[in-house]
Each structure stands twice: as C-alpha cells, then as structure tokens.
Design a protein around this motif. Sequence first.
Motif, PDB file in Angstrom:
ATOM      1  N   THR A 187      64.821  67.048  56.677  1.00 29.17           N
ATOM      2  CA  THR A 187      65.056  67.353  55.284  1.00 29.17           C
ATOM      3  C   THR A 187      66.497  68.455  55.565  1.00 29.17           C
ATOM      4  O   THR A 187      67.339  68.455  54.666  1.00 29.17           O
ATOM      5  CB  THR A 187      64.117  68.384  54.588  1.00 29.17           C
ATOM      6  OG1 THR A 187      62.915  67.333  54.658  1.00 29.17           O
ATOM      7  CG2 THR A 187      64.485  68.976  53.334  1.00 29.17           C
ATOM      8  N   LEU A 188      66.424  69.320  56.641  1.00 31.27           N
ATOM      9  CA  LEU A 188      67.383  70.060  56.761  1.00 31.27           C
ATOM     10  C   LEU A 188      68.770  69.371  57.207  1.00 31.27           C
ATOM     11  O   LEU A 188      69.902  69.699  56.735  1.00 31.27           O
ATOM     12  CB  LEU A 188      66.962  71.047  58.147  1.00 31.27           C
ATOM     13  CG  LEU A 188      65.985  72.172  57.815  1.00 31.27           C
ATOM     14  CD1 LEU A 188      65.494  72.566  58.934  1.00 31.27           C
ATOM     15  CD2 LEU A 188      66.511  73.083  56.819  1.00 31.27           C
ATOM     16  N   GLN A 224      69.656  66.325  56.069  1.00 34.91           N
ATOM     17  CA  GLN A 224      70.107  65.867  54.573  1.00 34.91           C
ATOM     18  C   GLN A 224      70.836  67.027  54.011  1.00 34.91           C
ATOM     19  O   GLN A 224      71.923  66.943  53.240  1.00 34.91           O
ATOM     20  CB  GLN A 224      68.966  65.265  54.122  1.00 34.91           C
ATOM     21  CG  GLN A 224      68.487  64.058  54.579  1.00 34.91           C
ATOM     22  CD  GLN A 224      67.108  63.500  53.917  1.00 34.91           C
ATOM     23  OE1 GLN A 224      66.736  64.000  52.697  1.00 34.91           O
ATOM     24  NE2 GLN A 224      66.473  62.516  54.201  1.00 34.91           N
ATOM     25  N   TYR A 225      70.086  68.256  54.098  1.00 30.78           N
ATOM     26  CA  TYR A 225      70.992  69.351  53.388  1.00 30.78           C
ATOM     27  C   TYR A 225      72.085  69.808  53.928  1.00 30.78           C
ATOM     28  O   TYR A 225      73.188  69.981  53.268  1.00 30.78           O
ATOM     29  CB  TYR A 225      69.831  70.431  53.449  1.00 30.78           C
ATOM     30  CG  TYR A 225      70.531  71.905  53.020  1.00 30.78           C
ATOM     31  CD1 TYR A 225      70.808  72.083  51.492  1.00 30.78           C
ATOM     32  CD2 TYR A 225      70.992  72.567  53.926  1.00 30.78           C
ATOM     33  CE1 TYR A 225      71.408  73.327  50.971  1.00 30.78           C
ATOM     34  CE2 TYR A 225      71.588  73.857  53.458  1.00 30.78           C
ATOM     35  CZ  TYR A 225      71.716  74.343  52.034  1.00 30.78           C
ATOM     36  OH  TYR A 225      72.392  75.269  51.778  1.00 30.78           O
ATOM     37  N   ALA A 268      75.550  69.596  51.949  1.00 28.94           N
ATOM     38  CA  ALA A 268      76.348  70.877  51.714  1.00 28.94           C
ATOM     39  C   ALA A 268      77.631  70.812  51.956  1.00 28.94           C
ATOM     40  O   ALA A 268      78.190  70.182  52.797  1.00 28.94           O
ATOM     41  CB  ALA A 268      75.543  71.930  52.641  1.00 28.94           C
ATOM     42  N   TYR A 310      75.796  61.292  47.928  1.00 34.36           N
ATOM     43  CA  TYR A 310      76.759  62.134  47.759  1.00 34.36           C
ATOM     44  C   TYR A 310      77.869  61.440  46.939  1.00 34.36           C
ATOM     45  O   TYR A 310      78.554  62.145  46.088  1.00 34.36           O
ATOM     46  CB  TYR A 310      77.520  62.814  48.819  1.00 34.36           C
ATOM     47  CG  TYR A 310      78.173  64.188  48.322  1.00 34.36           C
ATOM     48  CD1 TYR A 310      77.836  65.263  47.867  1.00 34.36           C
ATOM     49  CD2 TYR A 310      79.508  64.119  48.825  1.00 34.36           C
ATOM     50  CE1 TYR A 310      78.561  66.353  47.712  1.00 34.36           C
ATOM     51  CE2 TYR A 310      80.569  65.179  48.434  1.00 34.36           C
ATOM     52  CZ  TYR A 310      79.897  66.250  47.754  1.00 34.36           C
ATOM     53  OH  TYR A 310      80.600  67.411  47.180  1.00 34.36           O
TER      54      TYR A 310
END
Length: 369
Positions: free
Chosen positions: A153-154, A156-157, A161, A334
């Motif tokens: 998850t991190l 992917q963030y 970002a 994205y």
Amino acid sequence: MAGGARVESIEALRAFRTAWIKFGEAVTLALQDAESEMQRTLVWLETEAPTYWAGQIRKRQEAVSRAKEALRQKQMYKDFSGRTPSAVDEQKALALAMKRLEEAEEKLAAVKKYARRLAREIDLYKGSVQRLATSAMSDIPLAASRIDRMVATLEQYVALAPAGEAPAAEAAGAGAAESEVGPRLSPWCRLRRSTPRPDVRAAAARAALPATDWKIAIVGPAHREALAYLPLEKQPPQPSQWMVLNAAAITAASVYFERLPAQFPDDSGWYVGPADDSEPHELWCISIESLLAARPDLRPVLELPVGVLVVMDASGVAAVLDARAEDLWPAALYKVTGARMGDAAATVPQASSAGAGGNASAPGQTEAQ
C-alpha cells in the motif's frame, strides 16, 4: 482518519519483516530441536535401555550360577591330603557376581521409572510452550503478511504521489537504489511462492464453477481502461481452455491471478488463488468459458500474457506484476485517473465563467482571472 501514520522509511518495514520472519524460524527450529531431543531420549529409555539391562541381567544371572557352582565344587571335594581346600576366591567371585546382578536389576528398575517420569515431563513441557509454538507457526507469518500488505500500500501511494509529496526518506534513496539494482521488486511477488507446483496443478480435477458470489470487486470502467494502458502484449485465452482455481479464492477477500506456461493440453496457464491468509483448499480445473460466464468483467485480466500476476481485492485491481516482478499498475491507473482529474480541472474555469456571466470569456480573460 483521526490521525496519520508517520512512515519515514519503507525499507525499515522490510528489514523488520525479515528480522521478524527469522525470529519465527529460530523459535520454531529451537522448539523442534528440543522436542526431537526429548523424544530421542524417551525412545532410548523405553526401548534400547530396557533391552540392554534385561540382557545384562540374564548374563549376570548366568555368572552368579557359575560362581555358585564353582563354590559348590570347591566345598564338595577334598585334596589329596583329605582336607577341604580354601574357597575364599570362589566366595569373593560369587559376591561380586551377585553385586553386579543387583546393579543390573536396579538399573532396569530406574530406566522404567524415569521413562514414565520423562513422558510426564514432556507432556508438561509441550503444554507450557504451546502458545509460543502457535505464535511462531501462525501469528508470526500472519503479521508478516500484514506487513507485506502495508508495504504494498505504501509503495502504491509513493508511486501515485507527486514528486514533491513523496516521503523524504523514499525520495532520498529511490534514485540511488534504482540506479544500482534496477526497478524495485513488488512485495506482491511473494505470492508466486504460493502457486502450486506444475505437477500439482496438472493433477487438479476438472469441475464446474459453483454459483457463488465472489468477494473481489467487479473490474470497473476505470480499471478496464487502466488495464488497456499496460505495456503488455495481450494473449487472450480460448473459451475452451482450462485454468486452475483454488477453491478458497472464491470466498477470499483478496485474490491473485498468475499466468504460467501451459502444463497440460488446453491449459491457459492461469492459476487463481487466495492472496490473503485463507486456509488451503482443493484445486479445481475449470474452463475459461465458465469463469467468464460468471465474471465477464475479468476478460481484460485473462487477456494478459504469461508471466503476469494480478492482485484483486474489494476495491478491484490492486496490483499487476510483470515477469520481472515490477508493479505496473500504479502508473497505468494514474494515466487514467490523472488524465480525468486534469480534464475536470480544465473545465472548471469555463463552467464558472459561463455560470457567472452567461457568456464564455475570451482566452485572455480566463487566464487573467
């Protein structure tokens, strides 16, 4: 959320996971070694030691019999002068033989006594370490799996970002790490180790797909569009081809699709299994046609080529790994979500000006505002 988590280094999470797994392995190995040593000792006390001392008792009983016979012979016969010869040596030999016989009998009794006592102590020991053994066998792997999901998850963030908002520690180390070792492997690649061996997949019994609702979400329009953006050559399977399904995947909250080289005739190469900590279930060999009849939204997923691994959960597609274990999904998603956000932002000034004045503003006026 009431508060955010301050994560300064994803590498620290990975390092902790590695240390955590090693700790679990060390605990499991220590418990297994201790139990193995106790079992070896117990087996020795219950089998080898009694057999040995029982044999010693028989041998020493024979020695006592021989010593008694020698003493009797010495006491019965007289020498040429008519006197009875001294039997001191024979008496000493008999006493020694009887002492050794008593020792063997005591040893056998002690072996039987301590075999029963050790068996009780082993049971008490197993009860006292059961919680630790359970934690090492189940809780530690479960926690490691949760860390994997956190890292995924991190990452992917971080991938989604903007460059200026990435965590400082990641921004500092990302360039150097990628230049030295290439693209970073996705933590989802661990799922490849859960895929059954080729011979196990080939032995799966053919079955009909049960009419059960899947827990994973439908592949929506945005995700279908993002799947089309993936830089992968499409390899659509034939409806008559087959795929292997782990029965636990139907009710699992998270599922992964992995396409491998064909292992049997009409094999599409697809394997579907649970990506969470579901218990192992039997393997079914189902047709592509039956799966698409139940879940037609999965067609874009099944068109991906050999070497791809797709993770899906309640939100839809969560990751798409290529053959190098690089997650292509954040960039593809994205392209879709970022483009739509850009289009929406571009239309806001025109809509606002039209609503305020009733007429569209000139380009120069819009920029000025």
